[in-house]
Design a protein around this motif. Structure first.
Motif, PDB file in Angstrom:
ATOM      1  N   LEU A 609      16.693  -9.936   3.132  1.00 26.42           N
ATOM      2  CA  LEU A 609      16.959 -11.197   3.524  1.00 26.42           C
ATOM      3  C   LEU A 609      18.282 -11.666   3.913  1.00 26.42           C
ATOM      4  O   LEU A 609      18.787 -12.805   4.250  1.00 26.42           O
ATOM      5  CB  LEU A 609      16.167 -12.336   2.543  1.00 26.42           C
ATOM      6  N   LEU A 610      19.234 -10.507   3.867  1.00 22.62           N
ATOM      7  CA  LEU A 610      20.644 -11.036   4.377  1.00 22.62           C
ATOM      8  C   LEU A 610      20.707 -11.106   5.633  1.00 22.62           C
ATOM      9  O   LEU A 610      20.490 -10.013   6.414  1.00 22.62           O
ATOM     10  CB  LEU A 610      21.647  -9.979   3.588  1.00 22.62           C
ATOM     11  N   GLU A 611      21.189 -11.890   6.264  1.00 18.20           N
ATOM     12  CA  GLU A 611      21.587 -12.321   7.659  1.00 18.20           C
ATOM     13  C   GLU A 611      22.669 -12.566   8.153  1.00 18.20           C
ATOM     14  O   GLU A 611      23.024 -11.567   9.263  1.00 18.20           O
ATOM     15  CB  GLU A 611      20.622 -13.544   8.229  1.00 18.20           C
ATOM     16  N   GLU A 612      23.392 -13.251   7.556  1.00 19.25           N
ATOM     17  CA  GLU A 612      24.864 -13.427   8.097  1.00 19.25           C
ATOM     18  C   GLU A 612      25.694 -12.298   7.415  1.00 19.25           C
ATOM     19  O   GLU A 612      25.562 -11.730   6.419  1.00 19.25           O
ATOM     20  CB  GLU A 612      25.304 -14.715   7.412  1.00 19.25           C
ATOM     21  N   GLU A 613      27.091 -12.295   8.325  1.00 17.03           N
ATOM     22  CA  GLU A 613      27.909 -11.185   7.819  1.00 17.03           C
ATOM     23  C   GLU A 613      28.561 -11.479   6.648  1.00 17.03           C
ATOM     24  O   GLU A 613      28.918 -10.948   5.654  1.00 17.03           O
ATOM     25  CB  GLU A 613      28.967 -10.966   8.787  1.00 17.03           C
ATOM     26  N   ALA A 614      28.735 -12.864   6.461  1.00 18.55           N
ATOM     27  CA  ALA A 614      29.312 -13.350   5.238  1.00 18.55           C
ATOM     28  C   ALA A 614      28.617 -13.022   3.969  1.00 18.55           C
ATOM     29  O   ALA A 614      29.249 -12.768   2.830  1.00 18.55           O
ATOM     30  CB  ALA A 614      29.754 -14.936   5.332  1.00 18.55           C
ATOM     31  N   GLU A 615      27.301 -13.142   4.250  1.00 20.88           N
ATOM     32  CA  GLU A 615      26.479 -13.094   2.907  1.00 20.88           C
ATOM     33  C   GLU A 615      26.191 -11.459   2.871  1.00 20.88           C
ATOM     34  O   GLU A 615      26.086 -10.919   1.354  1.00 20.88           O
ATOM     35  CB  GLU A 615      25.008 -13.679   3.048  1.00 20.88           C
ATOM     36  N   LYS A 616      26.365 -10.587   3.756  1.00 26.57           N
ATOM     37  CA  LYS A 616      26.523  -9.164   3.564  1.00 26.57           C
ATOM     38  C   LYS A 616      27.477  -9.046   2.604  1.00 26.57           C
ATOM     39  O   LYS A 616      27.504  -7.920   1.935  1.00 26.57           O
ATOM     40  CB  LYS A 616      26.195  -8.538   4.771  1.00 26.57           C
ATOM     41  N   ALA A 617      28.802  -9.366   3.221  1.00 25.79           N
ATOM     42  CA  ALA A 617      30.074  -9.026   2.674  1.00 25.79           C
ATOM     43  C   ALA A 617      29.932  -9.460   1.243  1.00 25.79           C
ATOM     44  O   ALA A 617      30.542  -8.804   0.086  1.00 25.79           O
ATOM     45  CB  ALA A 617      31.134  -9.761   3.333  1.00 25.79           C
TER      46      ALA A 617
END
Length: 694
Positions: A609-617
């Motif tokens: 459910l991780l979409e944005e690069e910031a939340e993946k980081a």
């Protein structure tokens, strides 16, 4: 420059009043003179039972003259149709200027009228005459009294007042007394009255004509030197007690040390009893030899030089002998008894109405001490339980009936006489320690456990009856109980769960009708204990925000709070402290707000459910950081956990800059909250970041 002196003469004040009186007078005069802008030099104070003296050097003859700007009404209110209004006219009249003297001043709130006002220039004589009555009337005595038909209240009836500025009398009245230049000396060695011509002569007049020593430090020096010399002549050393010495210094104006004797047969009575009898009843000090053995002598302090010292010495010996005869009698009578006999008598002694007898309390202490030992020191199990059972037995002894300050101490002495375990005897002696914020702590662990149990039992029982301290009222000493537990736990480094301790203490009372339900009572007890813990750290000078943050972690051990505060102290000195606090306070607030709104937050977020690069980081950082945080938590390394904030903060800040947490998609919102909650849950174990109000 002039010298000012004030002497407030009265009937004898209690010794305990003098230190506070001196301190207040020094502070009050300094504040009053500064407020009046009257320059002065050093302020010194001293006192005896019958007088308080203030001396102020280098007093300026007049106040400083200065010009002040006084703000008045708004300019739009000051004039109407070009003419001054009553508001402006009244303002100018109040400040003794004309309307033409007023001018406009621009301020952040708008344009206002103002005037220049000349202040100061008053004479020192007038200023001192104004402030002296006010200060005298405000001396904070513990108790006051009125006498005759006067409305004025003071600690004791006033007898005279000396107030001089150099050779001039400072004129004022306090109650029935008017100031003057006549003082009075010692009732035997220089009664007076004596005229004091100049302010700087007062102390000399009191010493040379009045036959007394006005300075407390000088009286103390004379007592110590004279008594030490007399004791040394017989190969002894004085057993000085600082509190008693301070009291004796405040009881005399003309100190004369006297070495007296008592019969050697009394030395069979325990040392503690003899010293207590000397100190409590006779305000005297014991004497011991180089080996620490008590000698059959004592030192007392007279308030005069007698014509026949031997007659006075005999009188003191006769009075002490009567006291020691009583002590010797009770000693022998008590030794005929036993703990079993005394425990039976405890069944008829009430502890606190509604909480049973002392017999009940002794059984509760036995069980609570046994549990405490199992948690803190299993090797002390039997000794701690026995100490709990015997703790209150000496309350029915003859000796404690006569010398109540020896409760516990006599229990320990009798335990030694009756061959109880040494650890039990020591614990009985230490059970009431600490008696205050600065008093000694138990030195043995068994004594510490007994003291904790005793205090916890009292707290649990009184709270159950809703006997909760309010304001300054605390008749059962519950604040002192909580403080004692805190000090003992810190001193011995015990990781004791305070909530469990108090719950166990509640259980000791069994099933009964309480005024507060046990669960609610336990919550109140914990709130009360945390409040005392907060006060304790504040008195140590610890930053209140750090204390609140540590207490907000819901830690239930004093040792744990200690460790968190030390970690927060280090953390707060870091360069990124403010930024880290703001970031992780935001994390905690978002999670708390969503939980309060009923949001569903999964225990673990899903990578899918991780979409944005910031939340993946952030996910990547958390994968590495969370195991480290869990390891540091398990090691109680709170400093290490807080140091991880520097590593985590950039990723969290980036997450907040680029990711909408409270998005419409429920699954995405829960997933993002899950990551934040993983952080909030771990750091909330160390501190409540919301308490760090930055």
């Amino acid at each position: 420059m002039a010298t000012f002196v004030l002497e407030i003469g009265s009937e004898e004040l209690p010794s305990r009043f003098l230190p506070g009186e001196e301190e207040f007078l020094a502070q009050a005069f300094a504040a009053a003179l500064d407020e009046k802008a009257l320059q002065h030099g050093a302020i010194t104070t001293c006192s005896t039972p019958r007088r308080a003296i203030v001396r102020i050097d280098a007093v300026s003859e007049r106040q400083e003259e200065r010009e002040e700007e006084v703000m008045g009404p708004p300019a739009k209110v000051a004039f109407k149709d070009g003419a001054p209004t009553k508001a402006l006219e009244g303002f100018c009249r109040t400040n003794n200027v004309t309307v033409q003297d007023a001018y406009q001043v621009k301020t952040p709130k708008g344009v206002y009228m103002a005037v220049k006002k000349h202040v100061g220039g008053g004479s020192a004589l007038d200023i001192l005459a104004e402030i002296c009555p006010d200060i005298i009337s405000r001396i904070p005595f513990a108790k006051r009294m009125r006498w005759a038909d006067h409305d004025f209240a003071y600690a004791r009836p006033l007898q005279w007042i000396v107030a001089l500025l150099d050779e001039a009398v400072v004129p004022f009245a306090v109650g029935p007394m008017e100031s003057g230049r006549e003082t009075y000396g010692h009732r035997i060695h220089g009664r007076g009255p004596f005229a004091v011509n100049r302010a700087e002569d007062l102390l000399c007049v009191l010493k040379e004509q009045g036959g007394l020593v006005p300075e407390g430090d000088e009286r103390r020096r004379m007592i110590v030197e004279d008594a030490t010399a007399q004791a040394s002549a017989i190969g002894g050393t004085i057993l000085w007690d600082e509190g008693l010495l301070q009291e004796v210094v405040g009881l005399v104006e003309h100190p004369v040390a006297l070495l007296a004797d008592f019969d050697t047969k009394f030395l069979e009575v325990p040392r503690e009893v003899l010293i207590t009898s000397m100190q409590s009843h006779q305000k005297s000090f014991g004497v011991e030899d180089a080996q620490g053995t008590l000698l059959p002598h004592f030192v007392t302090v007279l308030n005069l030089t007698p014509e026949d010292l031997s007659v006075v010495k005999h009188g003191w010996e006769r009075v002490l002998r009567a006291r020691l005869e009583d002590a010797r009698f009770f000693w022998h009578e008590d030794l005929k008894a036993s703990f079993d006999m005394w425990l039976e008598k405890l069944e008829h002694v009430i502890f606190i109405r509604g909480l049973g007898t002392m017999g009940d309390k002794s059984r509760r202490l036995e069980a609570l001490c046994s549990w405490l030992a199992s948690v803190c020191a299993p090797e002390l199990g039997e000794s701690a339980a026995r100490a709990g059972r015997l703790a209150k037995a000496d309350l029915v002894s003859g000796m404690v009936g006569e010398f109540d300050t020896l409760q516990g101490i006599m229990g320990g002495i009798y335990a030694g006489q009756w061959q109880e375990d040494d650890r039990v005897a020591q614990a009985l002696k230490e059970q009431y320690l600490p008696a205050g914020p600065d008093s000694p702590l138990p030195q043995s662990l068994c004594g510490a456990l007994l003291s904790i149990a005793d205090k916890a039992d009292t707290l649990a029982g009184c709270f159950g009856l809703n006997l909760i301290p309010s304001g300054t009222a605390d008749p059962n000493g519950l604040r002192r109980c909580a403080l004692g537990i805190i000090r003992i736990l810190r001193h011995f480094g015990l990781s004791l769960d305070v909530q469990e301790l108090l719950a166990r203490a509640q259980m000791g009372y069994g099933e009964r009708e309480w005024k507060i339900a046990p669960s609610e009572c336990l919550d109140k007890l914990m709130d009360f204990f945390r409040g005392r813990l907060r006060n304790y750290y504040q008195n140590l000078g610890v930053n209140t925000l750090l204390v609140d943050a540590a207490l907000g972690s819901a830690c239930r051990t004093v040792k744990g709070v200690d460790e968190r505060i030390e970690a927060l102290k280090v953390f707060s000195q870091g360069a990124d402290y403010t930024s880290s606090v703001q970031t992780f306070k935001r994390v905690a607030n978002i999670v708390a707000k969503q939980q309060a709104a009923g949001a569903s937050i999964p225990a673990r977020w899903r990578k899918s459910l991780l979409e944005e690069e910031a939340e993946k980081a952030l996910d990547k950082v958390l994968e590495e950081a969370l195991p480290v945080l869990d390891h540091l938590w398990g090691s109680h390394d709170y400093t290490g956990m807080l140091n991880q904030l520097d590593t985590l903060r950039p990723a969290v800040d980036n997450f907040f800059d680029h990711v909408m947490v409270a998005c419409e998609d429920e699954a995405l919102r829960g997933n993002r909250l899950s990551m934040l909650k993983a952080l909030a849950d771990r750091f909330s174990l160390v501190a409540d970041f919301a308490a760090l109000q930055i």
